[in-house]
Design a protein around this motif. Structure first.
Motif, PDB file in Angstrom:
ATOM      1  N   SER A 181     -59.873 -47.434  -9.553  1.00  0.00           N
ATOM      2  CA  SER A 181     -58.617 -46.721  -9.342  1.00  0.00           C
ATOM      3  C   SER A 181     -57.428 -47.567  -9.787  1.00  0.00           C
ATOM      4  O   SER A 181     -57.515 -48.794  -9.880  1.00  0.00           O
ATOM      5  N   ILE A 182     -56.328 -46.880 -10.070  1.00  0.00           N
ATOM      6  CA  ILE A 182     -55.094 -47.546 -10.459  1.00  0.00           C
ATOM      7  C   ILE A 182     -53.958 -46.943  -9.654  1.00  0.00           C
ATOM      8  O   ILE A 182     -53.967 -45.747  -9.330  1.00  0.00           O
ATOM      9  N   SER A 183     -52.980 -47.736  -9.303  1.00  0.00           N
ATOM     10  CA  SER A 183     -51.845 -47.261  -8.520  1.00  0.00           C
ATOM     11  C   SER A 183     -50.591 -48.017  -8.950  1.00  0.00           C
ATOM     12  O   SER A 183     -50.654 -48.977  -9.731  1.00  0.00           O
ATOM     13  N   VAL A 184     -49.446 -47.568  -8.438  1.00  0.00           N
ATOM     14  CA  VAL A 184     -48.183 -48.211  -8.766  1.00  0.00           C
ATOM     15  C   VAL A 184     -47.292 -48.224  -7.529  1.00  0.00           C
ATOM     16  O   VAL A 184     -47.306 -47.295  -6.729  1.00  0.00           O
ATOM     17  N   ARG A 185     -46.576 -49.293  -7.372  1.00  0.00           N
ATOM     18  CA  ARG A 185     -45.547 -49.374  -6.332  1.00  0.00           C
ATOM     19  C   ARG A 185     -44.283 -49.927  -6.982  1.00  0.00           C
ATOM     20  O   ARG A 185     -44.356 -50.685  -7.957  1.00  0.00           O
ATOM     21  N   SER A 186     -43.155 -49.535  -6.455  1.00  0.00           N
ATOM     22  CA  SER A 186     -41.918 -49.924  -7.105  1.00  0.00           C
ATOM     23  C   SER A 186     -40.771 -49.961  -6.113  1.00  0.00           C
ATOM     24  O   SER A 186     -40.761 -49.210  -5.133  1.00  0.00           O
ATOM     25  N   SER A 187     -39.825 -50.844  -6.377  1.00  0.00           N
ATOM     26  CA  SER A 187     -38.610 -50.939  -5.574  1.00  0.00           C
ATOM     27  C   SER A 187     -37.414 -50.914  -6.522  1.00  0.00           C
ATOM     28  O   SER A 187     -37.378 -51.674  -7.498  1.00  0.00           O
ATOM     29  N   ILE A 188     -36.471 -50.041  -6.243  1.00  0.00           N
ATOM     30  CA  ILE A 188     -35.288 -49.932  -7.086  1.00  0.00           C
ATOM     31  C   ILE A 188     -34.536 -51.253  -7.100  1.00  0.00           C
ATOM     32  O   ILE A 188     -34.239 -51.837  -6.061  1.00  0.00           O
ATOM     33  N   GLY A 189     -34.255 -51.733  -8.310  1.00  0.00           N
ATOM     34  CA  GLY A 189     -33.513 -52.988  -8.466  1.00  0.00           C
ATOM     35  C   GLY A 189     -34.373 -54.232  -8.436  1.00  0.00           C
ATOM     36  O   GLY A 189     -33.886 -55.329  -8.725  1.00  0.00           O
ATOM     37  N   LYS A 190     -35.676 -54.078  -8.097  1.00  0.00           N
ATOM     38  CA  LYS A 190     -36.545 -55.244  -7.997  1.00  0.00           C
ATOM     39  C   LYS A 190     -37.685 -55.213  -9.015  1.00  0.00           C
ATOM     40  O   LYS A 190     -38.168 -56.259  -9.441  1.00  0.00           O
ATOM     41  N   GLY A 191     -38.127 -54.035  -9.387  1.00  0.00           N
ATOM     42  CA  GLY A 191     -39.198 -53.944 -10.367  1.00  0.00           C
ATOM     43  C   GLY A 191     -40.374 -53.122  -9.900  1.00  0.00           C
ATOM     44  O   GLY A 191     -40.351 -52.534  -8.819  1.00  0.00           O
ATOM     45  N   SER A 192     -41.413 -53.094 -10.738  1.00  0.00           N
ATOM     46  CA  SER A 192     -42.602 -52.277 -10.466  1.00  0.00           C
ATOM     47  C   SER A 192     -43.865 -53.102 -10.635  1.00  0.00           C
ATOM     48  O   SER A 192     -43.898 -54.066 -11.410  1.00  0.00           O
ATOM     49  N   THR A 193     -44.904 -52.705  -9.917  1.00  0.00           N
ATOM     50  CA  THR A 193     -46.196 -53.374  -9.996  1.00  0.00           C
ATOM     51  C   THR A 193     -47.299 -52.342 -10.173  1.00  0.00           C
ATOM     52  O   THR A 193     -47.439 -51.419  -9.355  1.00  0.00           O
ATOM     53  N   PHE A 194     -48.054 -52.485 -11.247  1.00  0.00           N
ATOM     54  CA  PHE A 194     -49.208 -51.625 -11.489  1.00  0.00           C
ATOM     55  C   PHE A 194     -50.464 -52.395 -11.089  1.00  0.00           C
ATOM     56  O   PHE A 194     -50.659 -53.540 -11.521  1.00  0.00           O
ATOM     57  N   SER A 195     -51.300 -51.764 -10.267  1.00  0.00           N
ATOM     58  CA  SER A 195     -52.506 -52.418  -9.750  1.00  0.00           C
ATOM     59  C   SER A 195     -53.751 -51.589 -10.077  1.00  0.00           C
ATOM     60  O   SER A 195     -53.740 -50.371  -9.919  1.00  0.00           O
TER      61      SER A 195
END
Length: 349
Positions: free
Chosen positions: A327-341
């Motif tokens: 599986s793949i997912s993404v989390r993100s915070s405005i102004g801080k960046g994104s992480t794809f896992s």
């Protein structure tokens, strides 16, 4: 009456009431006519009346209820149901059973209708996005060719340059078609993975080296969060996972701010290896996260198109990872960046 749930109970109750009423009428008749009461006769007649009443009520109920319920089930299941195919027991609470199954059917239909509506929205969005993606290179090619046909072909200062630009438009359309073909093959399960024991750290290093020049142009550093001197072996298709790294790291560079860094991390999680690609960009609003892996979906359409790509990269990434049963997912915070896992199956020696 609350205790009466089955047709059998209802027929028994009605027959009993009729039997008691007629017994009472006969008893009153004997009393008023001064005729000696023959209790044996009364009991025999009452029992016969009860049996006849029970049989008639039971027959009528069975005929009416079974016809109605079979008609209902025929409507639900869309085919004719015979008595042998769908036996009904008069000792059961048929109405409650039918109600439960109708509610179950309605719920499944509601889910199917919602799914069809979602598919329709997706299909409409996909066709609209595909037309939009192809429109730009087509119009560009058309403009360059018309200019050449109207006299530019003889002008050496523009003919070669316009042909090069037209060629880039063709290349872009070709890339879109090729990516769509890859996705179609994954969806139809026509791609066979070459699963082997592969060091994912080595794959990441190779992709980072390939993209180093692009990252340096914007002073972006490509780094690991730790020193991975030892190999991290996973069961995967090397070329396909390299494509995943290529897309994720390239996107991270595109959407990171100048002077920031892109970080790749690896974590040991029981039978799997968790891999993360993190950027330090503007981040993605939560409302977009659920649709990022759709074909042609762009958070900021104009800005994303200027970054290049076909808009199919993340869709391909998702298909590749899922083809590995991961599986793949993404989390993100405005102004801080994104992480794809995403995860890969760990190779066990």
């Amino acid at each position: 009456m609350k205790m009466i749930k089955t047709p059998f109970q209802f027929a028994f109750f009605v027959a009993t009431i009729i039997g008691i009423v007629l017994f009472a009428f006969q008893y009153i008749y004997f009393v008023l006519s001064d005729t000696p009461i023959d209790y044996y006769y009364l009991i025999i007649v009452s029992v016969l009346i009860w049996l006849i009443s029970y049989a008639v009520v039971y027959f009528l109920l069975e005929k009416m209820i079974t016809q109605k319920i079979r008609l209902l089930y025929r409507t639900i299941h869309n085919y004719k149901i015979t008595k042998d195919e769908f036996p009904l027991s008069m000792n059961e609470d048929l109405l409650s059973v039918a109600e439960d199954q109708v509610m179950e059917w309605a719920e499944s239909n509601r889910e199917e209708i919602n799914k069809l509506k979602e598919q329709e929205v997706f299909r409409r969005d996909f066709l609209g996005n595909l037309a939009h993606e192809l429109k730009t290179p087509i119009f560009s090619i058309q403009g360059y060719i018309l200019t050449l046909l109207e006299g530019g072909l003889e002008d050496e200062s523009v003919n070669r340059e316009f042909l090069k630009r037209a060629s880039k438009g063709v290349d872009r359309m070709t890339k879109i078609v090729e990516d769509l073909d890859v996705i179609n093959k994954f969806e139809s399960e026509r791609i066979k993975l070459d699963l082997r024991s592969i060091d994912v750290v080595q794959i990441a290093k190779e992709i980072m080296d390939d993209l180093e020049i692009k990252a340096n142009e914007r002073n972006i550093k490509l780094v690991f969060n730790s020193n991975y001197d030892d190999a991290i072996l996973t069961i995967c298709d090397r070329d396909k996972i390299a494509q995943v790294f290529q897309n994720l790291i390239n996107n991270a560079i595109n959407y990171s701010e100048d002077g920031k860094q892109v970080e790749i991390r690896f974590y040991d999680i029981e039978d799997n290896v968790l891999i993360e690609v993190s950027d330090q960009g503007l981040g993605i609003e939560e409302k977009h996260l659920g649709r990022l892996f759709e074909r042609f979906y762009r958070v900021d359409k104009s800005r994303a198109r200027n970054k290049g790509g076909t808009g199919l990269g993340l869709a391909i990434v998702k298909h590749v990872v899922e083809a590995h049963n991961q599986s793949i997912s993404v989390r993100s915070s405005i102004g801080k960046g994104s992480t794809f896992s995403f995860t890969l199956k760990k190779f066990k020696k």
